[in-house]
Write a protein that holds these residues in place. Structure first.
Motif, short mmCIF file in Angstrom:
data_model
loop_
_atom_site.label_atom_id
_atom_site.label_comp_id
_atom_site.label_asym_id
_atom_site.label_seq_id
_atom_site.Cartn_x
_atom_site.Cartn_y
_atom_site.Cartn_z
N ASN A 99 30.65 8.92 48.35
CA ASN A 99 29.22 8.89 48.67
C ASN A 99 28.81 10.22 49.29
OD1 ASN A 99 28.41 5.99 48.12
ND2 ASN A 99 30.15 5.68 49.49
N GLY A 100 27.84 10.86 48.68
CA GLY A 100 27.38 12.14 49.18
C GLY A 100 26.78 12.97 48.07
N PRO A 101 26.29 14.15 48.38
CA PRO A 101 25.70 15.01 47.35
C PRO A 101 26.74 15.45 46.33
CG PRO A 101 25.91 16.19 49.44
CD PRO A 101 26.21 14.76 49.72
N GLU A 102 26.31 15.56 45.08
CA GLU A 102 27.20 15.91 43.98
C GLU A 102 26.91 17.33 43.50
OE1 GLU A 102 28.33 14.28 39.50
OE2 GLU A 102 27.28 12.96 40.92
N PHE A 103 27.97 18.05 43.17
CA PHE A 103 27.86 19.45 42.77
C PHE A 103 28.66 19.69 41.49
CE2 PHE A 103 27.51 19.19 47.35
CZ PHE A 103 26.44 20.03 47.66
N THR A 104 28.20 20.64 40.71
CA THR A 104 28.97 21.16 39.59
C THR A 104 29.19 22.66 39.82
OG1 THR A 104 28.15 19.56 37.96
CG2 THR A 104 29.01 21.63 37.11
N THR A 105 30.41 23.11 39.58
CA THR A 105 30.72 24.54 39.68
C THR A 105 31.15 25.03 38.31
OG1 THR A 105 31.42 24.32 41.99
CG2 THR A 105 32.13 26.29 40.81
N ASN A 106 30.37 25.96 37.75
CA ASN A 106 30.70 26.60 36.48
C ASN A 106 31.54 27.84 36.76
OD1 ASN A 106 28.88 25.15 34.32
ND2 ASN A 106 27.57 25.48 36.12
N ILE A 107 32.69 27.95 36.11
CA ILE A 107 33.57 29.08 36.38
C ILE A 107 33.84 29.88 35.11
CG2 ILE A 107 34.65 27.86 38.29
CD1 ILE A 107 37.12 27.44 36.56
N PHE A 108 34.08 31.18 35.30
CA PHE A 108 34.46 32.06 34.19
C PHE A 108 35.80 32.68 34.52
CE2 PHE A 108 34.71 36.06 31.88
CZ PHE A 108 34.30 35.67 30.62
N GLY A 156 46.75 27.97 32.37
CA GLY A 156 46.32 28.20 30.99
C GLY A 156 44.82 28.19 30.81
N ALA A 157 44.07 28.09 31.91
CA ALA A 157 42.60 28.06 31.82
C ALA A 157 42.08 29.43 31.40
CB ALA A 157 42.00 27.65 33.16
N ARG A 158 41.15 29.44 30.44
CA ARG A 158 40.53 30.66 29.97
C ARG A 158 39.07 30.41 29.62
NH1 ARG A 158 44.75 32.00 31.58
NH2 ARG A 158 46.25 33.50 30.74
N GLY A 159 38.25 31.42 29.82
CA GLY A 159 36.86 31.32 29.44
C GLY A 159 36.05 30.50 30.43
N VAL A 160 35.19 29.64 29.90
CA VAL A 160 34.25 28.87 30.72
C VAL A 160 34.74 27.44 30.89
CG1 VAL A 160 31.86 28.12 30.94
CG2 VAL A 160 32.37 30.32 29.83
N LEU A 161 34.78 26.99 32.13
CA LEU A 161 35.07 25.60 32.46
C LEU A 161 34.11 25.20 33.57
CD1 LEU A 161 38.01 27.33 32.26
CD2 LEU A 161 38.88 24.98 32.26
N CYS A 162 34.11 23.93 33.93
CA CYS A 162 33.36 23.50 35.10
C CYS A 162 34.08 22.34 35.76
CB CYS A 162 31.92 23.13 34.75
SG CYS A 162 31.73 21.70 33.67
N PHE A 163 33.82 22.17 37.05
CA PHE A 163 34.39 21.02 37.74
C PHE A 163 33.31 20.40 38.62
CE2 PHE A 163 35.39 24.67 40.47
CZ PHE A 163 35.05 24.23 41.74
N GLN A 164 33.48 19.09 38.86
CA GLN A 164 32.49 18.35 39.64
C GLN A 164 33.09 17.87 40.95
OE1 GLN A 164 31.20 16.11 35.80
NE2 GLN A 164 29.57 15.79 37.28
N THR A 165 32.27 17.92 41.98
CA THR A 165 32.69 17.52 43.31
C THR A 165 31.62 16.65 43.96
OG1 THR A 165 31.75 19.57 44.17
CG2 THR A 165 34.10 19.56 43.74
#
Length: 289
Positions: free
Chosen positions: A158-167, A214-223
């Motif tokens: 419970n709380g505010p939700e965020f997305t972080t876009n990474i390169f 092995g992460a490459r390019g654009v990904l995102c994660f949610q918190t």
């Protein structure tokens, strides 16, 4: 030479994206046996340099055969197969990130006995996306005995939700991490959002990239910044996220950086983007005839 965009869809005549692309082609479902072969044929015929998948179900098939695209001179914008496997399995995501010291909600496969389960819990498909199949379980007796697909039980945050876009560049170095708060969500996609410069998210991004070499390019994660547990990562998407346009507007043009890498010119990727940029989305129409 001008940039040419070719879009693909099962029914391109009914796809808005296909209508505004330079050209389009019909393809089978992404889980069809001939899906990747169809894309390879299109790449070969039109000498395509970059293939950008946009939905989760196609990622693993493309990652597994990315060398075949490379042999035709095309880069598939996808991380290594092992990264896709983690991102497509919420139970595995939680296990891998926890092993890397990253805070995650308690996550268990449906049916696993665990005295630490504290209801209510969130039940969700292990490989789901777009908020499909989410259900709050209020007591153990409400857990279904059978489900149509693998499910997980996850600590209800419970709380505010965020997305972080990474390169992440081609050497595996994190170059940018743009976070936005999800002010309003529709069908799993951010409808209204605002960028938020908080160093905690860069620290999480660094830890995630270290846990997924092995992460490459654009990904995102949610918190979610839970009122009791604090900031917890509950999902990774190994692709462009639906909220990427907000990162682009804030000064992080991931698409440009991908093209710079593709053209083998110096990549200008940076983390100097603007906070407090707000996106307010609305539906737009594409007309034919």
């Amino acid at each position: 030479m001008p940039l040419i965009v070719i879009a693909c869809d099962m029914r391109p005549e009914r796809s808005a994206a296909c209508q505004i692309a330079d050209a389009w082609h019909a393809v089978p479902r992404c889980d069809a046996p001939d899906y990747v072969d169809t894309l390879l044929a299109i790449v070969k015929e039109f000498r395509i340099d970059l293939v950008v998948p946009t939905i989760d179900p196609e990622l693993f098939a493309l990652a597994a055969r990315r060398d075949e695209f490379a042999a035709l001179g095309a880069r598939v914008h996808v991380s290594a197969p092992e990264v896709v496997s983690v991102a497509r399995d919420k139970h595995l995501t939680a296990a891998v990130l926890a092993a890397g010291g990253i805070p995650v909600p308690l996550t268990r496969q449906l049916g696993d006995a665990d005295p630490r389960l504290c209801f209510p819990m969130m039940m969700k498909p292990s490989g789901g996306s777009a908020s499909r199949g989410l259900q709050v379980i209020h007591r153990a007796a409400d857990i279904p005995r059978k489900t149509a697909e693998p499910m997980v039980l996850q600590q209800l945050l419970n709380g505010p939700e965020f997305t972080t876009n990474i390169f992440v560049d081609q050497q595996g170095v994190l170059r940018s991490a743009v976070t936005h708060r999800r002010l309003s969500v529709r069908a799993g996609e951010v409808e209204k959002g605002r960028t938020d410069r908080d160093p905690r998210f860069w620290n999480l991004a660094e830890a995630i990239v270290a846990a997924l070499p092995g992460a490459r390019g654009v990904l995102c994660f949610q918190t979610i910044d839970d009122e009791d547990a604090g900031l917890c990562v509950f999902e990774i998407n190994a692709r462009f996220g639906g909220g990427y346009p907000l990162a682009h507007e804030a000064g992080a043009p991931f698409t440009q950086w991908l093209l710079e890498e593709l053209c083998e010119i110096p990549c200008t990727a940076h983390d100097d983007w603007r906070g407090a940029v707000t996106m307010l989305r609305y539906d737009a129409a594409v007309f034919q005839g």
